[in-house]
Motif scaffolding. Structure first.
Motif, PDB file in Angstrom:
ATOM      1  N   THR A   1      12.615 -20.956   0.291  1.00  0.00           N
ATOM      2  CA  THR A   1      13.063 -19.852  -0.561  1.00  0.00           C
ATOM      3  C   THR A   1      12.175 -18.632  -0.366  1.00  0.00           C
ATOM      4  O   THR A   1      12.658 -17.507  -0.204  1.00  0.00           O
ATOM      5  CB  THR A   1      13.079 -20.290  -2.040  1.00  0.00           C
ATOM      6  N   GLN A   2      10.867 -18.860  -0.332  1.00  0.00           N
ATOM      7  CA  GLN A   2       9.938 -17.754  -0.102  1.00  0.00           C
ATOM      8  C   GLN A   2      10.176 -17.136   1.277  1.00  0.00           C
ATOM      9  O   GLN A   2      10.221 -15.911   1.415  1.00  0.00           O
ATOM     10  CB  GLN A   2       8.504 -18.256  -0.218  1.00  0.00           C
ATOM     11  N   ASP A   3      10.359 -17.976   2.277  1.00  0.00           N
ATOM     12  CA  ASP A   3      10.618 -17.478   3.634  1.00  0.00           C
ATOM     13  C   ASP A   3      11.892 -16.643   3.688  1.00  0.00           C
ATOM     14  O   ASP A   3      11.948 -15.628   4.395  1.00  0.00           O
ATOM     15  CB  ASP A   3      10.731 -18.636   4.627  1.00  0.00           C
ATOM     16  N   VAL A   4      12.916 -17.077   2.960  1.00  0.00           N
ATOM     17  CA  VAL A   4      14.187 -16.345   2.955  1.00  0.00           C
ATOM     18  C   VAL A   4      13.985 -14.928   2.430  1.00  0.00           C
ATOM     19  O   VAL A   4      14.457 -13.955   3.035  1.00  0.00           O
ATOM     20  CB  VAL A   4      15.257 -17.087   2.127  1.00  0.00           C
ATOM     21  N   PHE A   5      13.264 -14.802   1.338  1.00  0.00           N
ATOM     22  CA  PHE A   5      13.077 -13.464   0.768  1.00  0.00           C
ATOM     23  C   PHE A   5      12.168 -12.603   1.643  1.00  0.00           C
ATOM     24  O   PHE A   5      12.355 -11.376   1.717  1.00  0.00           O
ATOM     25  CB  PHE A   5      12.625 -13.548  -0.689  1.00  0.00           C
ATOM     26  N   ILE A   6      11.240 -13.218   2.353  1.00  0.00           N
ATOM     27  CA  ILE A   6      10.444 -12.467   3.325  1.00  0.00           C
ATOM     28  C   ILE A   6      11.345 -11.982   4.464  1.00  0.00           C
ATOM     29  O   ILE A   6      11.257 -10.823   4.887  1.00  0.00           O
ATOM     30  CB  ILE A   6       9.285 -13.331   3.868  1.00  0.00           C
ATOM     31  N   LYS A   7      12.231 -12.853   4.941  1.00  0.00           N
ATOM     32  CA  LYS A   7      13.158 -12.467   6.009  1.00  0.00           C
ATOM     33  C   LYS A   7      14.082 -11.349   5.548  1.00  0.00           C
ATOM     34  O   LYS A   7      14.394 -10.429   6.328  1.00  0.00           O
ATOM     35  CB  LYS A   7      13.969 -13.672   6.481  1.00  0.00           C
ATOM     36  N   ILE A   8      14.537 -11.414   4.309  1.00  0.00           N
ATOM     37  CA  ILE A   8      15.389 -10.338   3.789  1.00  0.00           C
ATOM     38  C   ILE A   8      14.616  -9.023   3.811  1.00  0.00           C
ATOM     39  O   ILE A   8      15.143  -7.991   4.236  1.00  0.00           O
ATOM     40  CB  ILE A   8      15.890 -10.667   2.365  1.00  0.00           C
ATOM     41  N   TRP A   9      13.370  -9.044   3.372  1.00  0.00           N
ATOM     42  CA  TRP A   9      12.540  -7.835   3.353  1.00  0.00           C
ATOM     43  C   TRP A   9      12.348  -7.277   4.770  1.00  0.00           C
ATOM     44  O   TRP A   9      12.471  -6.076   4.997  1.00  0.00           O
ATOM     45  CB  TRP A   9      11.187  -8.137   2.705  1.00  0.00           C
ATOM     46  N   LEU A  10      12.079  -8.187   5.708  1.00  0.00           N
ATOM     47  CA  LEU A  10      11.792  -7.751   7.069  1.00  0.00           C
ATOM     48  C   LEU A  10      13.028  -7.363   7.870  1.00  0.00           C
ATOM     49  O   LEU A  10      12.939  -6.545   8.792  1.00  0.00           O
ATOM     50  CB  LEU A  10      11.036  -8.861   7.821  1.00  0.00           C
ATOM     51  N   HIS A  11      14.176  -7.952   7.527  1.00  0.00           N
ATOM     52  CA  HIS A  11      15.369  -7.772   8.362  1.00  0.00           C
ATOM     53  C   HIS A  11      16.571  -7.198   7.609  1.00  0.00           C
ATOM     54  O   HIS A  11      17.700  -7.356   8.067  1.00  0.00           O
ATOM     55  CB  HIS A  11      15.757  -9.105   9.005  1.00  0.00           C
ATOM     56  N   ALA A  12      16.324  -6.546   6.501  1.00  0.00           N
ATOM     57  CA  ALA A  12      17.432  -5.951   5.736  1.00  0.00           C
ATOM     58  C   ALA A  12      18.232  -4.976   6.588  1.00  0.00           C
ATOM     59  O   ALA A  12      19.446  -4.828   6.394  1.00  0.00           O
ATOM     60  CB  ALA A  12      16.902  -5.254   4.484  1.00  0.00           C
ATOM     61  N   ASP A  13      17.576  -4.367   7.557  1.00  0.00           N
ATOM     62  CA  ASP A  13      18.266  -3.398   8.410  1.00  0.00           C
ATOM     63  C   ASP A  13      19.276  -4.048   9.359  1.00  0.00           C
ATOM     64  O   ASP A  13      20.086  -3.355   9.970  1.00  0.00           O
ATOM     65  CB  ASP A  13      17.262  -2.562   9.202  1.00  0.00           C
ATOM     66  N   THR A  14      19.271  -5.383   9.441  1.00  0.00           N
ATOM     67  CA  THR A  14      20.252  -6.068  10.296  1.00  0.00           C
ATOM     68  C   THR A  14      21.539  -6.412   9.542  1.00  0.00           C
ATOM     69  O   THR A  14      22.513  -6.834  10.162  1.00  0.00           O
ATOM     70  CB  THR A  14      19.664  -7.366  10.908  1.00  0.00           C
ATOM     71  N   TYR A  15      21.515  -6.247   8.221  1.00  0.00           N
ATOM     72  CA  TYR A  15      22.722  -6.513   7.425  1.00  0.00           C
ATOM     73  C   TYR A  15      23.792  -5.487   7.796  1.00  0.00           C
ATOM     74  O   TYR A  15      23.520  -4.293   7.904  1.00  0.00           O
ATOM     75  CB  TYR A  15      22.403  -6.438   5.927  1.00  0.00           C
ATOM     76  N   ARG A  16      25.024  -5.962   7.989  1.00  0.00           N
ATOM     77  CA  ARG A  16      26.144  -5.068   8.296  1.00  0.00           C
ATOM     78  C   ARG A  16      26.836  -4.682   6.989  1.00  0.00           C
ATOM     79  O   ARG A  16      27.506  -5.514   6.365  1.00  0.00           O
ATOM     80  CB  ARG A  16      27.130  -5.739   9.250  1.00  0.00           C
ATOM     81  N   PHE A  17      26.635  -3.460   6.574  1.00  0.00           N
ATOM     82  CA  PHE A  17      27.200  -2.977   5.318  1.00  0.00           C
ATOM     83  C   PHE A  17      28.720  -3.048   5.369  1.00  0.00           C
ATOM     84  O   PHE A  17      29.331  -2.800   6.396  1.00  0.00           O
ATOM     85  CB  PHE A  17      26.703  -1.557   5.021  1.00  0.00           C
ATOM     86  N   GLY A  18      29.291  -3.436   4.236  1.00  0.00           N
ATOM     87  CA  GLY A  18      30.730  -3.639   4.147  1.00  0.00           C
ATOM     88  C   GLY A  18      31.081  -5.115   4.120  1.00  0.00           C
ATOM     89  O   GLY A  18      32.198  -5.489   3.800  1.00  0.00           O
ATOM     90  N   ASN A  19      30.117  -5.961   4.475  1.00  0.00           N
ATOM     91  CA  ASN A  19      30.295  -7.415   4.356  1.00  0.00           C
ATOM     92  C   ASN A  19      29.791  -7.843   2.985  1.00  0.00           C
ATOM     93  O   ASN A  19      29.508  -7.006   2.139  1.00  0.00           O
ATOM     94  CB  ASN A  19      29.527  -8.135   5.470  1.00  0.00           C
ATOM     95  N   ASN A  20      29.630  -9.118   2.778  1.00  0.00           N
ATOM     96  CA  ASN A  20      29.150  -9.603   1.490  1.00  0.00           C
ATOM     97  C   ASN A  20      27.678  -9.999   1.611  1.00  0.00           C
ATOM     98  O   ASN A  20      27.350 -10.932   2.345  1.00  0.00           O
ATOM     99  CB  ASN A  20      29.983 -10.809   1.038  1.00  0.00           C
TER     100      ASN A  20
END
Length: 174
Positions: free
Chosen positions: A50-69
């Motif tokens: 869980t901690q790793d997931v939130f770190i990955k979100i912080w580090l890789h938020a720019d890879t999210y494709r907006f318009g998806n869920n």
């Protein structure tokens, strides 16, 4: 948290704003932890995932494709991180938690253990589908995207899992 709010949080994270991360963490922590625990089957490892997931979100938020869920994206990261943790820790024995003498707590633990024993009988993918839908409140469509399965397969597997669990529960209760 709806899609629009989650995407606002992701934009804040991309901009370095910690409040976006705090809001995502508050909204998705339980779902991320539940899926991680379902996959790794160990409380401490699930916390680490869980901690790793939130770190990955912080580090890789720019890879999210907006318009998806965003929830589907986050749960996909969670599943992948949990599977990676299983691969890294193959052969480790789970650590048991201490149990208090409180009878209400004992009843809750017994109920939880009973449910876990019933869920353990399911195939891993069926267990994931059950948890994602029933505990993480995800739609079959979202689950299908995460597991790379057709919507109809996810719906069928969920219905079959629920049916099996009902039979097993009835047989255990006598």
């Amino acid at each position: 948290m709806d899609v629009k709010d989650a995407e606002v949080c992701l934009k804040q994270i991309i901009g370095g704003d910690v409040s976006g991360m705090q809001n995502l963490h508050t909204a998705y922590f339980s779902a991320v932890f539940a899926l991680a625990l379902t996959v790794v089957r160990d409380y401490q490892k699930a916390e680490d995932v869980t901690q790793d997931v939130f770190i990955k979100i912080w580090l890789h938020a720019d890879t999210y494709r907006f318009g998806n869920n965003p929830k589907t994206w986050i749960m996909g990261i969670t599943r992948n991180a949990a599977i990676d943790a299983l691969k890294q820790n193959a052969g480790d024995l789970p650590i048991e938690d201490d149990v208090s003498d409180n009878s209400d707590l004992e009843d809750n633990i017994l109920n939880k253990v009973f449910l876990e024993q019933i869920m353990d009988r399911l195939e891993p993918v069926d267990r994931e589908i059950f948890v994602l839908h029933n505990l993480c409140d995800m739609t079959f469509s979202q689950i299908g995207k995460i597991l790379k399965l057709p919507l109809s397969t996810v719906a069928w597997k969920h219905a079959a899992a629920v049916k099996k669990m009902r039979v097993w529960i009835r047989s255990e209760q006598g």
